[in-house]
Design an enzyme around this catalytic site. Structure first.
Site, PDB file in Angstrom:
ATOM      1  CE  LYS A 201      -3.659   2.393   2.515  1.00 35.87           C
ATOM      2  NZ  LYS A 201      -4.548   2.377   3.706  1.00 35.87           N
ATOM      3  CE  LYS A 254      -6.362   1.962  -0.861  1.00 36.88           C
ATOM      4  NZ  LYS A 254      -7.015   2.047   0.466  1.00 36.88           N
TER       5      LYS A 254
END
Length: 329
Positions: A201, A254
């Protein structure tokens, strides 16, 4: 052989629609998509999110009907995000592990209405804190405290498991949280509950609309002390390897489109299912271009989602999930 008559003609596999379908390498299915759902409290009304056209906050009393709608469209899973009232937010985010909290009640509501729908729940403190960080902040220097945050995330995960969640999805990027959560779940008898780790992320500029959707107050907040530096491919690989070793059942990259190289690297690194999160900013950009008349929505959405499959994603979290089921699948 006369010049102008090549022996190999790849176009033979592209000339007819039926042949193209037979040899298509990457296909997109309804089962590949997970729908994010923003849940608000009793007494609220549906709220269209201005920066996410077509996406709404769903009041808890309407969540069952929304879950049924998504299931009837052919989706197999939802990812729940709570929109908490400011009154329950604190510096330490203790509402995250309130057994009667919004997300805990939301999980139970979805499982009651749609037992076969797979429920993922975000595990992080930012929807519950007054400051908007994903963890507990040291008041002296502003640093997000790693181990204290992990302890809170374990407590939160246990309440989500008790509520009936299928997968907890730690998105906080604290060190060691996957192993700690796995141990806590197993020791409490929740070995069936899986972990979708937000492994890679990044500290991205594409999260703005999401932070408005959950009213976290985090837009513009610097999270570079725990989220990945945008240029670091090797760090992303290390995070995936660590999460797999600690017991993750799935790993996530992400955002998605700016990090297709990370999706591909992750696919080549792990045998676990790889999830790509097509985040709010990516969705909002497409919607804005469509509204301007600059792009045709259906082919662009299909091309975008197929690109994530082609890069190596098994599952895609996207705000286009329901729309794609209705329009292109």
């Amino acid at each position: 052989m006369p010049i102008g008559h090549p022996h190999r003609r790849p176009r033979r596999l592209r000339l007819k629609e039926g042949v193209r379908a037979l040899v298509e390498e990457c296909t997109l299915r309804r089962e590949d998509l997970l729908a994010p759902v923003f849940v608000s409290e009793n007494g609220t009304s549906r709220y269209p999110i201005p920066s996410l056209p077509g996406v709404e906050r769903v009041p808890l009393p309407e969540l069952a009907s929304e879950a049924l709608r998504l299931q009837r469209l052919g989706l197999r899973g939802v990812v729940l995000f709570p929109v908490n009232d400011p009154e329950v937010k604190t510096a330490d985010g203790r509402e995250a592990y309130n057994r009667e909290g919004l997300v805990q009640r939301a999980i139970a509501e979805v499982k009651r209405a749609c037992p076969g729908l797979i429920v993922f729940a975000d595990v992080a403190l930012d929807p519950f804190t007054t400051h908007g960080h994903d963890g507990i902040v040291d008041e002296t220097d502003g640093e997000v405290l790693n181990d204290e945050t992990v302890e809170a995330l374990c407590r939160m995960s246990l309440t989500l498991a008790d509520a009936g969640v299928d997968f907890v999805a730690p998105s906080d990027m604290m060190d060691g949280r996957i192993g700690a959560i796995r141990n806590a779940l197993d020791e409490a008898g929740h070995w069936r509950v899986g972990i979708l780790a937000y492994s890679a992320k990044f500290a991205s500029a594409f999260y703005g609309p999401f932070r408005e959707a959950v009213a976290s107050g985090a837009r513009g907040l610097d999270k570079k002390g725990y989220q990945l530096t945008t240029g670091n491919l090797r760090q992303a690989r290390l995070e995936v390897e660590l999460d797999e070793a600690e017991g993750a059942d799935m790993v996530m990259v992400k955002p998605a489109l700016p990090y297709l190289d990370v999706v591909r690297q992750t696919r080549e690194t792990t045998h676990l299912p790889v999830v790509a999160y097509h985040v709010s900013g990516e969705y909002a950009m497409l919607k804005a271009a469509v509204e301007k008349g600059w792009l045709d929505e259906a082919p662009c959405v299909r091309e975008t989602l197929v690109s994530l499959k082609r890069a190596g994603a098994d599952l895609i979290v996207t705000y286009y999930a329901a729309w794609a089921c209705e329009n292109i699948l």
